[in-house]
Design a protein around this motif. Structure first.
Motif, mmCIF file in Angstrom:
data_model
loop_
_atom_site.group_PDB
_atom_site.id
_atom_site.type_symbol
_atom_site.label_atom_id
_atom_site.label_comp_id
_atom_site.label_asym_id
_atom_site.label_seq_id
_atom_site.Cartn_x
_atom_site.Cartn_y
_atom_site.Cartn_z
ATOM 1 N N ASP A 9 -11.612 -3.682 -5.499
ATOM 2 C CA ASP A 9 -13.356 -3.975 -4.886
ATOM 3 C C ASP A 9 -13.006 -5.931 -4.621
ATOM 4 O O ASP A 9 -14.002 -5.821 -3.965
ATOM 5 N N GLU A 21 -10.536 7.530 -8.614
ATOM 6 C CA GLU A 21 -9.677 6.842 -9.310
ATOM 7 C C GLU A 21 -8.821 8.502 -9.494
ATOM 8 O O GLU A 21 -8.786 8.410 -10.191
ATOM 9 N N ARG A 36 -9.825 4.716 -1.145
ATOM 10 C CA ARG A 36 -11.317 5.636 -0.512
ATOM 11 C C ARG A 36 -12.142 5.640 1.244
ATOM 12 O O ARG A 36 -10.898 4.679 1.857
ATOM 13 N N ARG A 81 -5.823 3.778 -6.466
ATOM 14 C CA ARG A 81 -7.964 4.568 -6.145
ATOM 15 C C ARG A 81 -7.245 4.381 -4.320
ATOM 16 O O ARG A 81 -6.668 4.206 -4.240
ATOM 17 N N GLU A 113 -14.826 8.804 -2.862
ATOM 18 C CA GLU A 113 -14.040 7.505 -3.734
ATOM 19 C C GLU A 113 -13.884 8.318 -4.441
ATOM 20 O O GLU A 113 -13.879 9.274 -4.965
#
Length: 669
Positions: free
Chosen positions: A119, A25, A9, A7, A23
């Motif tokens: 996360d 993925e 960000r 991922r 964002e």
């Protein structure tokens, strides 16, 4: 070696105190990032992946899309004033790490590593690791961590200074990261400049997993060792020969040049007569004469201790004479060594003058015709020397610097050896003075013994003393020469041992390497055919066994000739070659037959030079095939007509579609 992006960000701080966020993925296999228009920030995503790995030179420190791109808010375009990059990565063991790097507005020189996913990273304590010098060596360096995390080993390669250096990850990623602005101009066009010799061939070799680099390093090392041993042997033999000539002896059966392995060394008379004696036979002859004369001598010692005093002085004379012999031979050796150094210094002077003239020619040629030879259209790369498989020559500038360094070393050695020689001559003069004093005392004592010795016996005693001195001197010469011959034999044996090892590495490519190159070539040909390459016959475009890069075989009247494919290919076909080569490397990784390929390839806008037709869309099919078992390919592209969207859907590719939007969006939208 394995690296997977999970991922990403991007966080940009806006001038109005708001934030814009992106964002993304990523999944194993093929990933495609799409926008419908150009200049929407796709490159920001790919550049961020490289920046988070601390390889700023590959993207030319480009952070524009993160901190200077504008984000549209209604009718306004708001600039960003800073930001941060977060990327979650995984390794082959399934371990996860989140990497964070500040942009304020330039990249920070440290990266924070969190041992958790994106996360939950804020709930764990991160390690701040530095970039730059010693980043690979220190446990506090980011590249030390990254190398261990993805399984990147320490690999020694040859540097431009003839020394060994480490292969850096920047070189590896410059091969599999095709950045939009520079990455499509050539294979490894955005490589860094860290002083690695023959960087493209070396990097490709290690990524493929060839033995080429280790073989080349070994051959280079053996080449230097052979040269050192050859020079050592010749210097030792010269020193011994110059010493023996003063003794009317020479060495027979020791080859002057280390060409053959025949060795039957012995000391003989310095004559070409067929009945010449060996030194051992000469010693036997002298000893026999001495024994005969001693048989006639019968001297009664005087009763005042004179005879014992004569023997004592004779022993002192004999001992000092042997020391004098050793000093003389050492002075001879030292003088020969100084002369050898002086000859080498003169040779360096000639070589320096030659290199300066070559540099002047190169400079004039470059000014007149540029950096390409007008005849063969090959780059003028700074050296006029032939490049063989086993040794890559230094550039002219490097050679000039090397000659300066070696000349200074020789001058220092000559100065030290001359100082040592001066001390040795002083000691020799002292030994001579001591002997002269003892001879005078010896003669005086002998005169006092005339009353005890018959005149004829006195003459015989002088002959005996002379023979004893000759025997003692010859014994010393034989002892020294035999030791020297033993050293020469050992040097010769060591040289031929290195030569045998060198010959075993004959040829730059092993059979194992050839097999792997042919496998890569098969993948490469398949990819070229699929993407629609037609500037040459596909089979004519080979993976060259010398450079490990694509070359074209062209038939000439005098045989086949290899040329660079970009010279005769269309601009779009040159892009196809770069795409096919990069995907072929990924296929080799997918096949499990690879070296330090990280398992990921990154393409930024592969539709270069207006590549059209089905061949362009087949890139995505090849990307899926190249990651069918393992690995990851990330492609950023603009799709104005929906063709890429359709094929990604048909192939079940992980698609991140931003449409007409900027990749950075206001946090609340």
């Amino acid at each position: 070696m394995f690296l997977q992006f999970n991922r990403l960000r991007l966080v940009s701080r806006l001038s109005n105190s708001n934030r814009a966020i992106c964002e993304v993925e990523f999944k194993p296999g093929c990933n495609v990032i799409l926008t419908s228009l150009n200049s929407r920030g796709k490159s920001s995503i790919l550049n961020a992946l490289i920046a988070i790995l601390g390889m700023d030179k590959l993207i030319n420190n480009n952070v524009t899309a993160i901190v200077r791109d504008e984000v549209r808010v209604g009718d306004n375009m708001l600039p960003t004033i800073g930001g941060e990059v977060f990327v979650e990565v995984a390794n082959e063991k399934g371990e996860i790490a989140t990497l964070s790097r500040q942009v304020n507005p330039d990249f920070d020189n440290q990266i924070v590593v969190y041992p958790s996913n994106l996360d939950n990273f804020s709930n764990t304590e991160g390690r701040k690791l530095f970039l730059g010098r010693d980043s690979y060596k220190s446990e506090l360096g980011f590249h030390h961590f990254l190398s261990n995390f993805i399984g990147f080993p320490y690999i020694e390669v040859l540097g431009n200074d003839d020394g060994n250096m480490r292969l850096y990850l920047d070189y590896v990623f410059s091969l599999i990261f095709l950045e939009q602005k520079r990455g499509w101009t050539d294979i490894m066009s955005n490589q860094p400049f860290y002083g690695m010799r023959d960087s493209k061939r070396t990097t490709i070799s290690e990524v493929i997993g060839l033995e080429f680099v280790s073989r080349t390093l070994k051959k280079t090392q053996l080449g230097f060792e052979k040269l050192r041993l050859k020079n050592t042997y010749e210097t030792q033999l010269d020193a011994l020969s110059n010493y023996l000539i003063l003794k009317h002896l020479r060495v027979s059966g020791a080859p002057r040049d280390l060409v053959n392995r025949d060795w039957d060394a012995k000391l003989v008379e310095a004559t070409n007569m067929p009945n010449r004696l060996t030194a051992a036979e000469m010693l036997v002859k002298l000893q026999s004469e001495l024994d005969k004369k001693l048989g006639f001598v019968s001297i009664n010692p005087s009763d005042d201790g004179t005879h014992s005093r004569i023997n004592e002085i004779s022993s002192e004379i004999a001992e000092t004479s042997r020391a004098l012999e050793r000093s003389t031979q050492n002075i001879s050796i030292k003088s020969d060594l100084i002369e050898t150094y002086r000859r080498r210094l003169d040779a360096f002077g000639v070589e320096l003058k030659k290199n300066k003239e070559e540099k002047r020619i190169k400079t004039i040629a470059t000014k007149l015709v540029g950096d390409l030879c007008p005849t063969c259209e090959q780059p003028i790369d700074g050296t006029l020397a032939f490049k063989g498989d086993s040794f890559v020559p230094m550039t002219i500038d490097e050679n000039i610097q090397y000659i300066f360094q070696q000349s200074n070393i020789l001058k220092n050695l000559i100065s030290l050896e001359e100082s040592s020689l001066k001390d040795m001559v002083g000691d020799l003069n002292k030994e001579r003075a001591f002997i002269n004093d003892r001879i005078e005392k010896h003669s005086s004592l002998l005169r006092s013994l005339k009353t005890f010795i018959e005149p004829s016996i006195f003459v015989l005693a002088k002959e005996i003393a002379q023979l004893e001195a000759e025997v003692s001197s010859l014994e010393d010469v034989i002892e020294y020469a035999n030791k020297s011959l033993g050293v020469l034999k050992n040097t010769s044996n060591e040289y031929f041992s290195k030569l045998d090892a060198f010959n075993k590495l004959k040829g730059a490519i092993s059979e194992k390497d050839l097999s792997k190159i042919y496998k890569l070539q098969n993948f490469f040909h398949m990819c070229l055919s699929v993407v629609g390459f037609d500037s040459y016959e596909v089979d004519a475009v080979i993976i060259d066994k010398d450079t490990f890069q694509p070359k074209v075989l062209i038939k000439k009247s005098d045989g086949m000739r290899k040329v660079k494919p970009e010279f005769g290919s269309s601009a779009s076909d040159w892009i196809r070659i770069i795409i096919a080569f990069t995907i072929a490397l990924q296929m080799l990784y997918n096949d499990g037959d690879v070296g330090v390929h990280p398992g990921v390839s990154i393409f930024d806008e592969p539709k270069q030079q207006n590549i059209e037709g089905l061949g362009y869309l087949e890139i995505y099919r090849l990307a899926v095939q190249a990651t069918s078992e393992k690995g990851q390919i990330i492609i950023a592209a603009t799709d104005k007509d929906g063709a890429v969207r359709k094929i990604t859907k048909d192939l079940n590719i992980n698609l991140v579609d931003f449409g007409e939007k900027y990749v950075l969006q206001l946090e609340n939208d």
